[in-house]
Motif scaffolding. Structure first.
Motif, short mmCIF file in Angstrom:
data_model
loop_
_atom_site.label_atom_id
_atom_site.label_comp_id
_atom_site.label_asym_id
_atom_site.label_seq_id
_atom_site.Cartn_x
_atom_site.Cartn_y
_atom_site.Cartn_z
N GLY A 25 26.99 44.78 38.70
CA GLY A 25 27.70 43.51 38.50
C GLY A 25 27.44 42.94 37.12
N ALA A 26 26.18 43.02 36.67
CA ALA A 26 25.83 42.50 35.35
C ALA A 26 26.52 43.31 34.25
CB ALA A 26 24.31 42.54 35.17
N ILE A 27 26.55 44.62 34.41
CA ILE A 27 27.22 45.48 33.42
C ILE A 27 28.70 45.13 33.33
CG2 ILE A 27 27.99 47.85 33.00
CD1 ILE A 27 25.17 48.74 33.98
N PHE A 28 29.33 44.94 34.49
CA PHE A 28 30.76 44.64 34.46
C PHE A 28 31.06 43.21 34.02
CE2 PHE A 28 31.05 48.74 36.22
CZ PHE A 28 32.27 49.20 35.78
N PHE A 29 30.11 42.33 34.17
CA PHE A 29 30.24 40.99 33.58
C PHE A 29 30.27 41.12 32.05
CE2 PHE A 29 28.32 37.41 31.43
CZ PHE A 29 29.16 36.39 31.81
N ILE A 30 29.34 41.89 31.50
CA ILE A 30 29.29 42.10 30.05
C ILE A 30 30.57 42.78 29.58
CG2 ILE A 30 28.10 43.30 28.17
CD1 ILE A 30 25.50 42.91 29.82
N LEU A 31 31.05 43.76 30.34
CA LEU A 31 32.30 44.44 29.99
C LEU A 31 33.46 43.42 29.96
CD1 LEU A 31 33.52 47.87 31.02
CD2 LEU A 31 35.04 45.97 31.38
N ALA A 32 33.54 42.58 30.99
CA ALA A 32 34.62 41.58 31.04
C ALA A 32 34.51 40.59 29.88
CB ALA A 32 34.57 40.84 32.38
N PHE A 33 33.29 40.18 29.55
CA PHE A 33 33.11 39.28 28.42
C PHE A 33 33.50 39.98 27.12
CE2 PHE A 33 30.74 36.96 25.18
CZ PHE A 33 31.12 35.67 25.47
N GLY A 34 33.16 41.25 27.00
CA GLY A 34 33.54 42.03 25.82
C GLY A 34 35.05 42.19 25.70
N MET A 35 35.74 42.12 26.82
CA MET A 35 37.20 42.21 26.82
C MET A 35 37.81 40.84 26.48
SD MET A 35 39.45 44.04 29.84
CE MET A 35 38.61 43.17 31.10
N LEU A 36 37.25 39.79 27.05
CA LEU A 36 37.80 38.44 26.87
C LEU A 36 37.58 37.90 25.46
CD1 LEU A 36 39.08 35.97 28.35
CD2 LEU A 36 36.74 35.17 28.71
N LEU A 37 36.37 38.09 24.93
CA LEU A 37 36.02 37.48 23.65
C LEU A 37 36.92 37.93 22.49
CD1 LEU A 37 34.09 35.48 22.30
CD2 LEU A 37 32.58 37.42 21.82
N PRO A 38 37.10 39.24 22.24
CA PRO A 38 37.97 39.63 21.13
C PRO A 38 39.43 39.22 21.34
CG PRO A 38 36.71 41.52 21.93
CD PRO A 38 36.45 40.39 22.85
N TRP A 39 39.88 39.26 22.60
CA TRP A 39 41.25 38.86 22.91
C TRP A 39 41.45 37.39 22.56
CZ3 TRP A 39 43.04 37.34 28.39
CH2 TRP A 39 44.42 37.14 28.43
N ARG A 40 40.54 36.54 22.96
CA ARG A 40 40.66 35.11 22.68
C ARG A 40 40.47 34.81 21.20
NH1 ARG A 40 42.56 31.69 26.72
NH2 ARG A 40 42.66 33.00 28.57
N ILE A 41 39.60 35.53 20.53
CA ILE A 41 39.43 35.33 19.09
C ILE A 41 40.73 35.70 18.37
CG2 ILE A 41 38.27 36.23 17.02
CD1 ILE A 41 35.69 36.36 18.74
N ALA A 42 41.34 36.82 18.76
CA ALA A 42 42.61 37.23 18.15
C ALA A 42 43.69 36.18 18.42
CB ALA A 42 43.04 38.60 18.68
N MET A 43 43.73 35.65 19.65
CA MET A 43 44.72 34.62 19.98
C MET A 43 44.47 33.36 19.15
SD MET A 43 44.95 35.03 24.14
CE MET A 43 45.55 33.38 24.37
N PHE A 44 43.21 32.98 19.01
CA PHE A 44 42.88 31.78 18.24
C PHE A 44 43.27 31.94 16.78
CE2 PHE A 44 39.85 29.22 15.72
CZ PHE A 44 40.27 27.97 16.13
N MET A 45 43.03 33.10 16.20
CA MET A 45 43.41 33.35 14.80
C MET A 45 44.93 33.26 14.64
SD MET A 45 40.53 36.25 13.90
CE MET A 45 41.55 37.05 12.73
N GLU A 46 45.66 33.84 15.58
CA GLU A 46 47.12 33.76 15.51
C GLU A 46 47.59 32.32 15.72
OE1 GLU A 46 51.12 35.94 17.24
OE2 GLU A 46 49.17 36.56 17.99
N TYR A 47 46.95 31.60 16.63
CA TYR A 47 47.29 30.20 16.86
C TYR A 47 47.08 29.37 15.59
CZ TYR A 47 46.92 25.39 18.43
OH TYR A 47 47.09 24.04 18.55
N ARG A 48 45.94 29.56 14.93
CA ARG A 48 45.66 28.82 13.68
C ARG A 48 46.69 29.13 12.62
NH1 ARG A 48 39.65 29.20 11.81
NH2 ARG A 48 40.77 28.88 9.90
N LYS A 49 47.05 30.40 12.48
CA LYS A 49 48.05 30.79 11.48
C LYS A 49 49.39 30.11 11.78
CE LYS A 49 50.44 34.74 11.21
NZ LYS A 49 50.71 36.16 11.24
N LEU A 50 49.83 30.16 13.03
CA LEU A 50 51.10 29.53 13.38
C LEU A 50 51.03 28.01 13.26
CD1 LEU A 50 52.20 31.66 16.46
CD2 LEU A 50 53.23 31.63 14.19
#
Length: 153
Positions: free
Chosen positions: A111-136
């Motif tokens: 469970g802990a490993i898959f929590f880290i995996l999910a966080f590793g998936m969410l963090l870059p996705w949200r950072i990319a979205m935030f960068m695109e949001y700031r640009k727009l």
């Protein structure tokens, strides 16, 4: 649960977004790292790093299938038609990986490993979205400022 997440994500794309809506999920999820206070969740560091890196790899399809656009004064998230397929594909892949990983570590560590995996998936996705949001947002603000200058002139 996966279907609920898909429905919620699709409904969210019908409303304008802002920086808070983009950044709150990874901040809220980061509180889950408190689970590592419990000794049962402890694992070798390389397991955690590998899980995070796999999550980052899984983030790429989410980043590729999420785009933003400006409509009037608001920024919206536009999901590609492949977004649902990406989410379902990632779910199946995680289930398969979960079955494999739990053979080598305890269920709590899994469970802990898959929590880290999910966080590793969410963090870059949200950072990319935030960068695109700031640009727009900057483009929108410059466009609005230009419109105001033209109306004064």
């Amino acid at each position: 649960m996966a279907l609920i997440v898909i429905v919620v994500r699709l409904k969210a794309s019908q409303k304008p977004t802002n920086a808070r809506k983009i950044l709150i999920p990874p901040l809220g999820m980061s509180t889950g790292f408190l689970m590592f206070v419990a000794p049962q969740t402890h694992m070798p560091w390389h397991y955690a790093v590998l899980a995070f890196l796999v999550g980052c790899l899984f983030a790429y399809p989410l980043i590729a299938s999420s785009r933003m656009f400006v409509d009037g004064n608001d920024v919206y998230l536009k999901r590609s038609p492949a977004f649902i397929l990406v989410l379902l594909g990632l779910l199946v892949l995680r289930i398969v990986l979960h079955t494999y990983v739990e053979q080598y570590v305890t269920i709590v560590q899994t469970g802990a490993i898959f929590f880290i995996l999910a966080f590793g998936m969410l963090l870059p996705w949200r950072i990319a979205m935030f960068m695109e949001y700031r640009k727009l947002s900057r483009q929108r603000d410059l466009s609005l400022a230009g419109s105001l200058q033209e109306s004064k002139g």
